[in-house]
Design a protein around this motif. Structure first.
Motif, PDB file in Angstrom:
ATOM      1  N   PRO A  98       0.807  -1.232   0.000  1.00 33.85           N
ATOM      2  CA  PRO A  98       0.000   0.000   0.000  1.00 33.85           C
ATOM      3  C   PRO A  98       0.833   1.271   0.000  1.00 33.85           C
ATOM      4  O   PRO A  98       0.411   2.287  -0.550  1.00 33.85           O
ATOM      5  N   ARG A  99       2.012   1.236   0.605  1.00 33.97           N
ATOM      6  CA  ARG A  99       2.835   2.452   0.628  1.00 33.97           C
ATOM      7  C   ARG A  99       3.475   2.714  -0.726  1.00 33.97           C
ATOM      8  O   ARG A  99       3.686   3.860  -1.119  1.00 33.97           O
ATOM      9  N   THR A 100       3.789   1.638  -1.442  1.00 33.36           N
ATOM     10  CA  THR A 100       4.404   1.804  -2.764  1.00 33.36           C
ATOM     11  C   THR A 100       3.396   2.334  -3.766  1.00 33.36           C
ATOM     12  O   THR A 100       3.682   3.255  -4.535  1.00 33.36           O
ATOM     13  N   PHE A 101       2.182   1.762  -3.741  1.00 29.90           N
ATOM     14  CA  PHE A 101       1.151   2.152  -4.705  1.00 29.90           C
ATOM     15  C   PHE A 101       0.092   2.990  -3.994  1.00 29.90           C
ATOM     16  O   PHE A 101      -1.044   2.558  -3.809  1.00 29.90           O
ATOM     17  N   ASN A 102       0.506   4.169  -3.572  1.00 34.11           N
ATOM     18  CA  ASN A 102      -0.387   5.044  -2.806  1.00 34.11           C
ATOM     19  C   ASN A 102      -1.082   6.083  -3.679  1.00 34.11           C
ATOM     20  O   ASN A 102      -1.634   7.053  -3.176  1.00 34.11           O
ATOM     21  N   SER A 103      -1.027   5.918  -5.010  1.00 35.21           N
ATOM     22  CA  SER A 103      -1.738   6.822  -5.902  1.00 35.21           C
ATOM     23  C   SER A 103      -2.213   6.044  -7.126  1.00 35.21           C
ATOM     24  O   SER A 103      -1.638   5.004  -7.487  1.00 35.21           O
ATOM     25  N   ALA A 104      -3.258   6.552  -7.765  1.00 34.21           N
ATOM     26  CA  ALA A 104      -3.807   5.890  -8.948  1.00 34.21           C
ATOM     27  C   ALA A 104      -2.808   5.887 -10.096  1.00 34.21           C
ATOM     28  O   ALA A 104      -2.721   4.923 -10.864  1.00 34.21           O
ATOM     29  N   GLU A 105      -2.023   6.938 -10.212  1.00 32.76           N
ATOM     30  CA  GLU A 105      -1.060   7.025 -11.314  1.00 32.76           C
ATOM     31  C   GLU A 105       0.036   5.978 -11.178  1.00 32.76           C
ATOM     32  O   GLU A 105       0.480   5.388 -12.173  1.00 32.76           O
ATOM     33  N   LYS A 106       0.481   5.704  -9.954  1.00 35.22           N
ATOM     34  CA  LYS A 106       1.484   4.662  -9.744  1.00 35.22           C
ATOM     35  C   LYS A 106       0.918   3.284 -10.110  1.00 35.22           C
ATOM     36  O   LYS A 106       1.634   2.429 -10.651  1.00 35.22           O
ATOM     37  N   LYS A 107      -0.346   3.058  -9.812  1.00 35.69           N
ATOM     38  CA  LYS A 107      -0.968   1.793 -10.173  1.00 35.69           C
ATOM     39  C   LYS A 107      -1.029   1.627 -11.695  1.00 35.69           C
ATOM     40  O   LYS A 107      -0.776   0.536 -12.219  1.00 35.69           O
ATOM     41  N   VAL A 108      -1.364   2.702 -12.388  1.00 33.16           N
ATOM     42  CA  VAL A 108      -1.433   2.643 -13.852  1.00 33.16           C
ATOM     43  C   VAL A 108      -0.053   2.346 -14.433  1.00 33.16           C
ATOM     44  O   VAL A 108       0.099   1.493 -15.322  1.00 33.16           O
ATOM     45  N   THR A 109       0.977   3.026 -13.940  1.00 28.84           N
ATOM     46  CA  THR A 109       2.333   2.816 -14.440  1.00 28.84           C
ATOM     47  C   THR A 109       2.780   1.379 -14.223  1.00 28.84           C
ATOM     48  O   THR A 109       3.382   0.753 -15.106  1.00 28.84           O
ATOM     49  N   TYR A 126       0.431   6.867 -26.358  1.00 25.96           N
ATOM     50  CA  TYR A 126       0.290   7.765 -25.212  1.00 25.96           C
ATOM     51  C   TYR A 126       1.548   7.747 -24.351  1.00 25.96           C
ATOM     52  O   TYR A 126       1.889   8.750 -23.712  1.00 25.96           O
ATOM     53  N   LEU A 127       2.252   6.621 -24.322  1.00 23.30           N
ATOM     54  CA  LEU A 127       3.496   6.542 -23.567  1.00 23.30           C
ATOM     55  C   LEU A 127       4.602   7.349 -24.244  1.00 23.30           C
ATOM     56  O   LEU A 127       5.416   7.988 -23.575  1.00 23.30           O
ATOM     57  N   LEU A 128       4.637   7.323 -25.565  1.00 24.44           N
ATOM     58  CA  LEU A 128       5.693   8.002 -26.310  1.00 24.44           C
ATOM     59  C   LEU A 128       5.462   9.502 -26.429  1.00 24.44           C
ATOM     60  O   LEU A 128       6.375  10.238 -26.807  1.00 24.44           O
ATOM     61  N   GLU A 129       4.247   9.961 -26.136  1.00 24.19           N
ATOM     62  CA  GLU A 129       3.967  11.401 -26.201  1.00 24.19           C
ATOM     63  C   GLU A 129       4.711  12.180 -25.136  1.00 24.19           C
ATOM     64  O   GLU A 129       4.946  13.366 -25.274  1.00 24.19           O
ATOM     65  N   GLY A 130       5.083  11.506 -24.061  1.00 25.89           N
ATOM     66  CA  GLY A 130       5.783  12.203 -22.985  1.00 25.89           C
ATOM     67  C   GLY A 130       4.833  13.091 -22.211  1.00 25.89           C
ATOM     68  O   GLY A 130       3.691  12.729 -21.927  1.00 25.89           O
ATOM     69  N   ASP A 131       5.311  14.271 -21.881  1.00 23.00           N
ATOM     70  CA  ASP A 131       4.512  15.221 -21.100  1.00 23.00           C
ATOM     71  C   ASP A 131       3.556  15.978 -22.013  1.00 23.00           C
ATOM     72  O   ASP A 131       3.760  17.152 -22.348  1.00 23.00           O
ATOM     73  N   SER A 132       2.513  15.318 -22.407  1.00 26.13           N
ATOM     74  CA  SER A 132       1.516  15.966 -23.252  1.00 26.13           C
ATOM     75  C   SER A 132       0.671  16.929 -22.418  1.00 26.13           C
ATOM     76  O   SER A 132       0.449  16.718 -21.229  1.00 26.13           O
ATOM     77  N   GLU A 133       0.212  17.993 -23.054  1.00 28.67           N
ATOM     78  CA  GLU A 133      -0.600  18.979 -22.333  1.00 28.67           C
ATOM     79  C   GLU A 133      -1.970  18.409 -21.976  1.00 28.67           C
ATOM     80  O   GLU A 133      -2.567  18.815 -20.990  1.00 28.67           O
ATOM     81  N   THR A 134      -2.468  17.495 -22.794  1.00 25.18           N
ATOM     82  CA  THR A 134      -3.784  16.913 -22.532  1.00 25.18           C
ATOM     83  C   THR A 134      -3.689  15.389 -22.574  1.00 25.18           C
ATOM     84  O   THR A 134      -4.202  14.742 -23.488  1.00 25.18           O
ATOM     85  N   PRO A 135      -3.030  14.769 -21.582  1.00 31.46           N
ATOM     86  CA  PRO A 135      -2.949  13.310 -21.573  1.00 31.46           C
ATOM     87  C   PRO A 135      -4.318  12.711 -21.286  1.00 31.46           C
ATOM     88  O   PRO A 135      -5.133  13.313 -20.573  1.00 31.46           O
ATOM     89  N   PRO A 136      -4.622  11.538 -21.828  1.00 33.22           N
ATOM     90  CA  PRO A 136      -5.910  10.915 -21.553  1.00 33.22           C
ATOM     91  C   PRO A 136      -6.039  10.549 -20.082  1.00 33.22           C
ATOM     92  O   PRO A 136      -5.037  10.279 -19.402  1.00 33.22           O
ATOM     93  N   VAL A 137      -7.262  10.534 -19.609  1.00 36.21           N
ATOM     94  CA  VAL A 137      -7.504  10.283 -18.188  1.00 36.21           C
ATOM     95  C   VAL A 137      -7.002   8.910 -17.783  1.00 36.21           C
ATOM     96  O   VAL A 137      -6.480   8.727 -16.671  1.00 36.21           O
ATOM     97  N   PHE A 138      -7.122   7.921 -18.673  1.00 33.27           N
ATOM     98  CA  PHE A 138      -6.757   6.554 -18.293  1.00 33.27           C
ATOM     99  C   PHE A 138      -5.256   6.359 -18.091  1.00 33.27           C
ATOM    100  O   PHE A 138      -4.834   5.290 -17.658  1.00 33.27           O
ATOM    101  N   TYR A 142      -6.630   4.929 -12.377  1.00 33.55           N
ATOM    102  CA  TYR A 142      -6.599   3.463 -12.506  1.00 33.55           C
ATOM    103  C   TYR A 142      -7.951   2.898 -12.911  1.00 33.55           C
ATOM    104  O   TYR A 142      -8.028   1.941 -13.691  1.00 33.55           O
ATOM    105  N   GLN A 143      -9.032   3.454 -12.399  1.00 30.53           N
ATOM    106  CA  GLN A 143     -10.360   2.969 -12.772  1.00 30.53           C
ATOM    107  C   GLN A 143     -10.606   3.186 -14.264  1.00 30.53           C
ATOM    108  O   GLN A 143     -11.126   2.309 -14.970  1.00 30.53           O
ATOM    109  N   ALA A 144     -10.227   4.351 -14.771  1.00 29.67           N
ATOM    110  CA  ALA A 144     -10.369   4.634 -16.199  1.00 29.67           C
ATOM    111  C   ALA A 144      -9.457   3.730 -17.030  1.00 29.67           C
ATOM    112  O   ALA A 144      -9.817   3.302 -18.133  1.00 29.67           O
ATOM    113  N   PHE A 145      -8.284   3.414 -16.504  1.00 25.37           N
ATOM    114  CA  PHE A 145      -7.369   2.499 -17.179  1.00 25.37           C
ATOM    115  C   PHE A 145      -7.991   1.108 -17.303  1.00 25.37           C
ATOM    116  O   PHE A 145      -7.911   0.457 -18.357  1.00 25.37           O
ATOM    117  N   GLN A 146      -8.617   0.634 -16.233  1.00 23.57           N
ATOM    118  CA  GLN A 146      -9.291  -0.664 -16.280  1.00 23.57           C
ATOM    119  C   GLN A 146     -10.415  -0.666 -17.314  1.00 23.57           C
ATOM    120  O   GLN A 146     -10.574  -1.636 -18.073  1.00 23.57           O
TER     121      GLN A 146
END
Length: 234
Positions: A98-109, A126-138, A142-146
């Motif tokens: 739980p301490r390692t994956f304490n955010s939704a973004e870490k779970k997605v990664t 989406y991975l190769l875009e890097g720091d896009s100004e409008t990255p997709p929510v998923f 994590y819920q959107a990723f699922q």
């Protein structure tokens, strides 16, 4: 009174040097610097032990978080039926760390790192875009990723597919009853059947020898009250 006996009075002048110089005080008599304070060794050791214990506890906790559950299997998107298992394996890892994956973004990664084949290629742009100004929510939710994985690589009709598998589920004489119950419960959670239909289907998939045993002891009112098959299986 002789001249030698005449009182000459007191004089403010210093007496003449008698030829002897007074010696300076010896070093042993001079005041030295104050001695340094005696260190509190007991307190120092106690503080060191406390810090060491804290460091060991953190290290041990991190090791437990890393090693008490295995990593999920790779998911390539070719078998839609494996997506549910993939999500279950991910959930085990998240609960164990739980301490390692304490955010939704870490779970997605983390989940992305266990994709391969077509499934990984879907997220590759989406991975190769890097720091896009409008990255997709998923990519950060994590819920959107699922949901994104379910739409593109999950079963088209989860309930319909589970119903077909449940209706064709049969236990042979060489199968273990634990396997049959596990498979049945796995499919039963994905259909919208009532308890009566589930009890009927459970009985229908059993081999004849177990059906005969049920006829002797009586059919249960619910799946939780299933009879003990120990005498038959032994």
């Amino acid at each position: 009174m002789t001249s030698e006996e005449v009182f000459q009075g007191f004089s403010a002048r210093k007496p003449r040097n008698s030829g002897t110089t007074p010696s300076p005080p010896s070093p042993s008599t001079l005041p030295g610097p104050p001695p340094p304070p005696t260190p509190d060794l007991a307190g120092t050791f106690a503080l060191f032990a406390q810090l060491l214990t804290h460091a060991v506890s953190i290290s041990t906790s991190d090791t437990i978080e890393r090693n008490n559950v295995r990593d999920p299997d790779l998911f390539d998107g070719s078998n839609s039926g494996q997506l549910r298992v993939f999500f279950a394996q991910l959930e085990l890892v998240f609960k164990a760390r739980p301490r390692t994956f304490n955010s939704a973004e870490k779970k997605v990664t983390y989940a992305l790192s266990y994709l391969k084949g077509t499934a990984l290629q879907w997220f590759e742009p989406y991975l190769l875009e890097g720091d896009s100004e409008t990255p997709p929510v998923f990519m950060s939710d994590y819920q959107a990723f699922q949901d994104e994985l379910r739409v593109n690589f999950g079963p088209y009709d989860i309930s319909g597919d589970a119903e077909q598998e449940l209706e064709s589920l049969q236990m042979s004489n060489s199968d273990r009853i634990s396997w049959y119950i596990t498979e049945f419960n796995h499919l039963a959670t994905q259909v919208r059947w009532g308890s009566s239909a589930l009890r009927y289907q459970f009985y229908r998939g059993l081999p004849a020898r177990l059906k005969d045993h049920i006829c002797l002891v009586g059919k249960p009112d619910s799946l939780l009250g299933a009879p003990d098959f120990g005498p038959v299986l032994g």
